[in-house]
Design an enzyme around this catalytic site. Structure first.
Site, PDB file in Angstrom:
ATOM      1  N   LYS A   1      -6.042   0.585   1.201  1.00  0.00           N
ATOM      2  CA  LYS A   1      -5.516   0.046  -0.042  1.00  0.00           C
ATOM      3  C   LYS A   1      -6.382  -1.127  -0.553  1.00  0.00           C
ATOM      4  O   LYS A   1      -7.328  -1.545   0.102  1.00  0.00           O
ATOM      5  CB  LYS A   1      -4.064  -0.371   0.142  1.00  0.00           C
TER       6      LYS A   1
HETATM    7  C1  LIG Z   1       1.534   6.273  -3.914  1.00  0.00           C
HETATM    8  C2  LIG Z   1       1.826   5.819  -2.515  1.00  0.00           C
HETATM    9  N1  LIG Z   1       3.054   5.431  -2.191  1.00  0.00           N
HETATM   10  C3  LIG Z   1       3.371   4.993  -0.965  1.00  0.00           C
HETATM   11  C4  LIG Z   1       2.428   4.947   0.038  1.00  0.00           C
HETATM   12  C5  LIG Z   1       2.839   4.508   1.395  1.00  0.00           C
HETATM   13  O1  LIG Z   1       2.191   3.381   1.861  1.00  0.00           O
HETATM   14  P1  LIG Z   1       1.911   3.186   3.427  1.00  0.00           P
HETATM   15  O2  LIG Z   1       0.784   4.092   3.832  1.00  0.00           O
HETATM   16  O3  LIG Z   1       1.559   1.737   3.553  1.00  0.00           O
HETATM   17  O4  LIG Z   1       3.182   3.507   4.149  1.00  0.00           O
HETATM   18  C6  LIG Z   1       1.123   5.337  -0.245  1.00  0.00           C
HETATM   19  C7  LIG Z   1       0.085   5.296   0.800  1.00  0.00           C
HETATM   20  O5  LIG Z   1      -0.885   5.978   0.821  1.00  0.00           O
HETATM   21  C8  LIG Z   1       0.807   5.799  -1.549  1.00  0.00           C
HETATM   22  O6  LIG Z   1      -0.441   6.196  -1.873  1.00  0.00           O
END
Ligand SMILES: Cc1ncc(COP(=O)(O)O)c(C=O)c1O
Length: 371
Positions: free
Chosen positions: A181
């Site tokens: 990210k």
């Molecule tokens: C659009 C979106 N929502 C939620 C998430 C979830 O985040 P995490 O990987 O930190 O759980 C991601 C992660 O790739 C994402 O791209």
């Protein structure tokens, strides 16, 4: 693969910060977590920031704290990572998939409005690739129909909308700090809100429904005493992850500058290719997360194979959720999403790309199209 799709940048400073946490022997939630929350609050200009262990946890706990429960419907774009939808079903609620705009891949407000029913409780805008959704229209629709706006801003840390920081618009905003990210904590997330009640519930739910206030109140008399006041999870962010995040925050503008420069290079190089369409993005307000091409001549898979041969990674973000087996019962026709699923490919975009990497990607794409 010579040029990967994405890669986190981590320096000596992150390693030193983690070493300090090791030396302190306080690995769990602690001073670094609190400092990370304070820094995020200052950066975003949002009243409450609660750091958690993943972006998925942030979304889950946000929905739960907003009271999303069985019988409720939440409108979500199908074109998002599985996390956005799983958290809805994990609350026992029903995802209602909506379509996206073809030039941004963001949720289409007109389609959102069409899908509102008496059971709709919330709308979940996903700021695709870091570009903010049409928040004026979505907030207006939500207000008119008395809906909550719970933003999945996993891609959009550091972006803004009409000068307002993402994290200050909807009822709740959820960020991800996973490895790829805009900034990473290793793994991490944050729930951001201006609503005192939602924040209080998230704080309790983050650590097993334990009331931290009673814990600290009795710390000197009965250090073992605590009260469990609500159902909750073990979703808090550790000092180790927060220490990484604190160093990454210092690099945010350097990350933004490099990625923005690469996006500009790509835009300029691909603009004249008749067989591709570019996404609309506003680089004044968007912290670029993805770079996506739409391949209009039906050769998307061929392009991806060709790029692979040339040592350039590419991806497809995302497989639409309404086509996933788990959501067969909620399947509805989504013409734009289904069309772009066959057209889109994601190209390498990360801070540490070598100086000539973008040119290699460009050359590979252009040579595929014979230009
Ligand atoms: C659009 C979106 N929502 C939620 C998430 C979830 O985040 P995490 O990987 O930190 O759980 C991601 C992660 O790739 C994402 O791209």
């Amino acid at each position: 693969m010579a040029i990967p799709l994405q890669r986190p940048y981590l320096g000596r400073e992150e390693l030193d910060a983690v070493a300090k946490v090791f030396e302190s022997r306080w690995l769990g939630m602690g001073a670094a977590t609190k400092e990370f929350e304070d820094k995020l609050r200052d950066f975003l200009g949002a009243p409450h920031v609660i750091a958690v262990n993943t972006g998925t946890s942030a979304l889950h706990i946000a929905l739960d704290a907003c009271g999303i429960a069985p019988g409720d419907e939440v409108i979500v774009p199908s074109l998002t990572f599985a996390a956005s939808v799983q958290v809805i079903t994990c609350c026992g609620a029903q995802p209602v998939f909506c379509d996206v705009e073809i030039d941004t891949f963001n949720m289409d407000p007109a389609d959102v409005e069409r899908r509102i029913s008496p059971r709709t409780r919330a709308v979940m805008p996903v700021h695709f690739g870091g570009l903010a959704c049409d928040m004026d229209r979505l907030l207006h629709i939500a207000k008119t129909h008395n809906l909550l706006v719970i933003e999945d801003a996993a891609h959009a840390f550091g972006s803004s909308y009409k000068g307002r920081t993402i994290g200050t618009l909807g009822h709740v905003t959820c960020f991800s700090f996973d490895p790829i990210k805009n900034i990473t904590c290793g793994e991490g997330g944050a729930v951001v809100t201006a609503d005192d009640d939602i924040a209080a519930r998230v704080i309790h739910k983050r650590i097993l429904g334990i009331d931290q206030d009673t814990w600290s109140r009795y710390r000197h008399e009965r250090s073992w005493f605590y009260e469990v006041v609500t159902p909750g999870y073990r979703y808090h962010m550790s000092n180790i992850n927060a220490a990484i995040g604190l160093e990454q925050l210092k690099r945010l503008e350097a990350f933004r500058a490099r990625k923005t420069a690469i996006v500009k290079q790509y835009d300029q190089a691909f603009r004249d290719l008749r067989a591709v369409a570019l996404l609309r993005h506003d680089l004044e307000e968007t912290f670029p997360f993805f770079y996506v091409l739409r391949v209009l001549d039906g050769r998307r898979d061929e392009l991806m194979d060709y790029l692979k041969q040339k040592g350039v990674a590419s991806g497809v973000h995302y497989i639409p959720n309404h086509l996933q087996p788990l959501y067969a019962d909620f399947r509805v026709p989504l013409p734009v999403t289904e069309q772009i699923y066959g057209e889109m490919t994601t190209l390498p975009l990360f801070y540490e790309m070598a100086d000539d990497d973008p040119a290699l990607v460009i050359e590979a794409v252009r040579s595929f199209f014979g230009r």
